[in-house]
Design a protein around this motif. Structure first.
Motif, PDB file in Angstrom:
ATOM      1  N   PRO A  94      72.333  75.943  36.727  1.00  9.17           N
ATOM      2  CA  PRO A  94      71.822  76.745  37.840  1.00  9.17           C
ATOM      3  C   PRO A  94      70.380  77.198  37.625  1.00  9.17           C
ATOM      4  O   PRO A  94      69.829  77.031  36.530  1.00  9.17           O
ATOM      5  CB  PRO A  94      72.772  77.953  37.875  1.00  9.17           C
ATOM      6  N   ASN A  95      69.774  77.779  38.638  1.00 11.34           N
ATOM      7  CA  ASN A  95      68.415  78.324  38.503  1.00 11.34           C
ATOM      8  C   ASN A  95      68.392  79.299  37.337  1.00 11.34           C
ATOM      9  O   ASN A  95      69.296  80.118  37.181  1.00 11.34           O
ATOM     10  CB  ASN A  95      67.997  79.070  39.780  1.00 11.34           C
ATOM     11  N   GLY A  96      67.351  79.173  36.515  1.00 16.81           N
ATOM     12  CA  GLY A  96      67.211  80.080  35.379  1.00 16.81           C
ATOM     13  C   GLY A  96      68.053  79.684  34.180  1.00 16.81           C
ATOM     14  O   GLY A  96      68.109  80.416  33.184  1.00 16.81           O
ATOM     15  N   ALA A  97      68.698  78.523  34.231  1.00 18.88           N
ATOM     16  CA  ALA A  97      69.594  78.089  33.140  1.00 18.88           C
ATOM     17  C   ALA A  97      68.846  77.775  31.860  1.00 18.88           C
ATOM     18  O   ALA A  97      69.420  77.801  30.770  1.00 18.88           O
ATOM     19  CB  ALA A  97      70.377  76.850  33.579  1.00 18.88           C
ATOM     20  N   GLY A  98      67.558  77.410  31.983  1.00 16.24           N
ATOM     21  CA  GLY A  98      66.786  77.072  30.791  1.00 16.24           C
ATOM     22  C   GLY A  98      66.364  75.609  30.737  1.00 16.24           C
ATOM     23  O   GLY A  98      65.894  75.137  29.700  1.00 16.24           O
ATOM     24  N   LYS A  99      66.480  74.903  31.849  1.00 18.90           N
ATOM     25  CA  LYS A  99      66.155  73.461  31.867  1.00 18.90           C
ATOM     26  C   LYS A  99      64.667  73.245  31.574  1.00 18.90           C
ATOM     27  O   LYS A  99      64.292  72.456  30.709  1.00 18.90           O
ATOM     28  CB  LYS A  99      66.541  72.845  33.227  1.00 18.90           C
ATOM     29  N   THR A 100      63.824  73.958  32.317  1.00 18.42           N
ATOM     30  CA  THR A 100      62.378  73.819  32.099  1.00 18.42           C
ATOM     31  C   THR A 100      62.009  74.291  30.698  1.00 18.42           C
ATOM     32  O   THR A 100      61.161  73.708  30.021  1.00 18.42           O
ATOM     33  CB  THR A 100      61.607  74.644  33.155  1.00 18.42           C
ATOM     34  N   THR A 101      62.681  75.361  30.261  1.00 14.67           N
ATOM     35  CA  THR A 101      62.398  75.910  28.926  1.00 14.67           C
ATOM     36  C   THR A 101      62.671  74.860  27.852  1.00 14.67           C
ATOM     37  O   THR A 101      61.888  74.710  26.902  1.00 14.67           O
ATOM     38  CB  THR A 101      63.259  77.172  28.699  1.00 14.67           C
ATOM     39  N   LEU A 102      63.765  74.117  28.006  1.00 11.11           N
ATOM     40  CA  LEU A 102      64.072  73.077  27.015  1.00 11.11           C
ATOM     41  C   LEU A 102      62.959  72.013  27.009  1.00 11.11           C
ATOM     42  O   LEU A 102      62.497  71.575  25.946  1.00 11.11           O
ATOM     43  CB  LEU A 102      65.424  72.442  27.328  1.00 11.11           C
ATOM     44  N   LEU A 103      62.509  71.621  28.200  1.00  8.65           N
ATOM     45  CA  LEU A 103      61.411  70.630  28.261  1.00  8.65           C
ATOM     46  C   LEU A 103      60.166  71.188  27.573  1.00  8.65           C
ATOM     47  O   LEU A 103      59.476  70.475  26.844  1.00  8.65           O
ATOM     48  CB  LEU A 103      61.094  70.269  29.724  1.00  8.65           C
ATOM     49  N   ARG A 104      59.897  72.483  27.799  1.00  2.00           N
ATOM     50  CA  ARG A 104      58.726  73.097  27.147  1.00  2.00           C
ATOM     51  C   ARG A 104      58.895  73.119  25.634  1.00  2.00           C
ATOM     52  O   ARG A 104      57.916  73.032  24.898  1.00  2.00           O
ATOM     53  CB  ARG A 104      58.506  74.521  27.680  1.00  2.00           C
ATOM     54  N   GLY A 105      60.139  73.264  25.184  1.00  2.00           N
ATOM     55  CA  GLY A 105      60.397  73.217  23.747  1.00  2.00           C
ATOM     56  C   GLY A 105      60.008  71.861  23.179  1.00  2.00           C
ATOM     57  O   GLY A 105      59.408  71.760  22.103  1.00  2.00           O
TER      58      GLY A 105
ATOM     59  N   PRO B  37      66.097  84.952  22.735  1.00  2.00           N
ATOM     60  CA  PRO B  37      66.099  83.571  23.222  1.00  2.00           C
ATOM     61  C   PRO B  37      66.547  83.452  24.681  1.00  2.00           C
ATOM     62  O   PRO B  37      67.450  84.159  25.126  1.00  2.00           O
ATOM     63  CB  PRO B  37      67.094  82.868  22.303  1.00  2.00           C
ATOM     64  N   THR B  38      65.888  82.553  25.372  1.00  2.00           N
ATOM     65  CA  THR B  38      66.210  82.245  26.761  1.00  2.00           C
ATOM     66  C   THR B  38      67.366  81.251  26.826  1.00  2.00           C
ATOM     67  O   THR B  38      68.169  81.267  27.745  1.00  2.00           O
ATOM     68  CB  THR B  38      64.952  81.625  27.415  1.00  2.00           C
ATOM     69  N   LEU B  39      67.424  80.384  25.815  1.00  2.00           N
ATOM     70  CA  LEU B  39      68.415  79.313  25.810  1.00  2.00           C
ATOM     71  C   LEU B  39      68.885  79.134  24.364  1.00  2.00           C
ATOM     72  O   LEU B  39      68.054  79.037  23.458  1.00  2.00           O
ATOM     73  CB  LEU B  39      67.761  78.016  26.321  1.00  2.00           C
TER      74      LEU B  39
ATOM     75  N   ASP C 159      60.572  67.127  35.300  1.00  2.00           N
ATOM     76  CA  ASP C 159      61.149  68.406  35.715  1.00  2.00           C
ATOM     77  C   ASP C 159      61.419  68.384  37.215  1.00  2.00           C
ATOM     78  O   ASP C 159      60.497  68.502  38.020  1.00  2.00           O
ATOM     79  CB  ASP C 159      60.193  69.550  35.339  1.00  2.00           C
ATOM     80  N   GLU C 160      62.662  68.226  37.550  1.00  2.00           N
ATOM     81  CA  GLU C 160      63.103  68.171  38.961  1.00  2.00           C
ATOM     82  C   GLU C 160      62.215  67.253  39.802  1.00  2.00           C
ATOM     83  O   GLU C 160      61.639  67.681  40.801  1.00  2.00           O
ATOM     84  CB  GLU C 160      63.179  69.587  39.534  1.00  2.00           C
ATOM     85  N   PRO C 161      62.130  65.985  39.418  1.00  4.54           N
ATOM     86  CA  PRO C 161      61.194  65.073  40.079  1.00  4.54           C
ATOM     87  C   PRO C 161      61.619  64.668  41.484  1.00  4.54           C
ATOM     88  O   PRO C 161      60.813  64.157  42.242  1.00  4.54           O
ATOM     89  CB  PRO C 161      61.204  63.838  39.161  1.00  4.54           C
TER      90      PRO C 161
ATOM     91  N   SER D 166      62.730  80.342  22.879  1.00  5.54           N
ATOM     92  CA  SER D 166      62.343  81.676  23.347  1.00  5.54           C
ATOM     93  C   SER D 166      60.864  81.723  23.726  1.00  5.54           C
ATOM     94  O   SER D 166      60.066  80.909  23.265  1.00  5.54           O
ATOM     95  CB  SER D 166      62.635  82.729  22.278  1.00  5.54           C
ATOM     96  N   TYR D 167      60.556  82.696  24.569  1.00  6.62           N
ATOM     97  CA  TYR D 167      59.163  82.923  24.984  1.00  6.62           C
ATOM     98  C   TYR D 167      58.534  84.032  24.140  1.00  6.62           C
ATOM     99  O   TYR D 167      57.526  84.588  24.504  1.00  6.62           O
ATOM    100  CB  TYR D 167      59.106  83.281  26.465  1.00  6.62           C
ATOM    101  N   GLY D 168      59.209  84.399  23.045  1.00 10.83           N
ATOM    102  CA  GLY D 168      58.669  85.441  22.180  1.00 10.83           C
ATOM    103  C   GLY D 168      59.683  86.543  21.957  1.00 10.83           C
ATOM    104  O   GLY D 168      59.810  87.049  20.860  1.00 10.83           O
TER     105      GLY D 168
ATOM    106  N   PRO E 280      55.472  67.704  35.476  1.00  9.49           N
ATOM    107  CA  PRO E 280      55.928  69.088  35.665  1.00  9.49           C
ATOM    108  C   PRO E 280      56.597  69.291  37.007  1.00  9.49           C
ATOM    109  O   PRO E 280      56.419  68.501  37.937  1.00  9.49           O
ATOM    110  CB  PRO E 280      54.632  69.898  35.582  1.00  9.49           C
ATOM    111  N   GLN E 281      57.352  70.399  37.087  1.00 14.03           N
ATOM    112  CA  GLN E 281      58.088  70.689  38.317  1.00 14.03           C
ATOM    113  C   GLN E 281      57.133  70.968  39.474  1.00 14.03           C
ATOM    114  O   GLN E 281      57.291  70.449  40.563  1.00 14.03           O
ATOM    115  CB  GLN E 281      58.976  71.906  38.083  1.00 14.03           C
ATOM    116  N   VAL E 282      56.179  71.833  39.219  1.00 16.90           N
ATOM    117  CA  VAL E 282      55.208  72.134  40.250  1.00 16.90           C
ATOM    118  C   VAL E 282      53.943  71.398  39.848  1.00 16.90           C
ATOM    119  O   VAL E 282      53.484  71.534  38.722  1.00 16.90           O
ATOM    120  CB  VAL E 282      54.923  73.646  40.318  1.00 16.90           C
TER     121      VAL E 282
END
Ligand SMILES: Nc1ncnc2c1ncn2[C@@H]1O[C@H](COP(=O)(O)OP(=O)(O)OP(=O)(O)O)[C@@H](O)[C@H]1O
Length: 258
Positions: free
Chosen positions: A43-54, A23-25, A167-169, A18-20, A84-86
């Motif tokens: 899909p977009n917004g699924a939580g892939k980047t969030t898991l990496l941030r975790g 939970p997002t994922l 992240d989406e390399p 979660s971002y606070g 990172p993705q970007v």
């Protein structure tokens, strides 16, 4: 580089991210062994980047998450490489390719950041590995998108991490750069490095990953790629969305298999 095959590089049990707020994922359970690769698909917004941030410790994780055998989040410096993705680097920033790769050693160099001959040697070796020795003194911004991606991968592996997160390399890469990146991923895996890669590209998952976590705000499925990427699971993750946007990604074909 990794030495033990028995301790997973990454293990999580019913983890939520979660971002606070809420939970997002949620419901994420799985593991990655040294030398193996996990694809995060969804899909977009699924939580892939969030898991990496975790894994990086930048979002809140509840449940169990062990990184390199530790559940306390205290991961040794340089043990995780991240692309990172970007790009977190402004392409107009006047920094050379060699300097960008050197940034991957900052955790070791400390705040003085004075590299010695051995640091420079490691940067040269990794530039050679990604095939960019002849670009070392060019400005980062002068390279093509695919070459920049290879530089960022070089930065993520120069400290000899035990796990790398991508992240989406492969977004927007042409075939030669895609091949080059794939080859590097295969070679770091052979050295025992665990890889976690977020991607929309199912072909990539088949090319370099043993396992898949299929995500859509929660974990739909985790396991060997063939058992997870079934039409039924993909429908659960992607719902009734048109598959047009995935033409060429392998998803359309996968949804029509069987
Ligand atoms: N910094 C943030 N603060 C709050 N919510 C965020 C933050 N970053 C992402 N989110 C939300 O978390 C959810 C998951 O986003 P995330 O970026 O993890 O998805 P993703 O699967 O990587 O998507 P994509 O394929 O589009 O990159 C989204 O609803 C997003 O809006």
């Amino acid at each position: 580089m990794a030495t033990s095959q028995s301790v997973p590089a990454l293990r999580y049990v019913d983890a939520s991210f979660s971002y606070g707020g809420s939970p997002t994922l949620t419901g994420v359970t799985g593991e990655v062994q040294p030398g193996k690769a996990l694809a995060l698909i969804g899909p977009n917004g699924a939580g892939k980047t969030t898991l990496l941030r975790g894994i990086l410790g930048t979002v809140r994780v509840s449940g169990t998450m062990e990184i390199l055998g530790r559940g306390d989040g205290k991961v040794p410096k340089g043990a995780i490489g991240y692309v990172p993705q970007v790009a977190d680097l402004d392409a107009t920033f006047p920094v050379t390719v060699r300097q960008v790769v050197m940034m991957g050693l900052y955790a070791e160099l400390g705040w003085l950041r004075r590299p010695g001959a051995s640091h420079r040697g490691r940067v040269d070796a990794v530039l050679d590995r990604v095939g960019l020795t002849d670009r070392a003194n060019l400005r980062f911004g002068e390279l093509s998108g695919g070459q920049r991606q290879r530089v960022l991968l070089a930065r993520s592996i120069v400290a000899s991490p035990r796990m790398i997160l991508l992240d989406e390399p492969f977004n927007g890469l042409d075939e030669p750069n895609r091949e080059a990146l794939l080859e590097i991923i295969h070679s770091v895996k052979q050295e025992g490095v665990a890889v976690v890669v977020s991607t929309h590209d199912l072909k990539l998952a088949y090319e370099c990953c043993e396992d898949v976590a299929l995500l859509a705000g929660r974990q739909i499925a985790f396991g060997p790629i063939d058992s997870v990427l079934t039409p039924d699971n993909l429908q659960k993750a992607y719902g009734s969305r048109s598959t047009d946007e995935f033409v060429g990604s392998g998803l359309e074909e996968a949804l029509h298999v069987g």
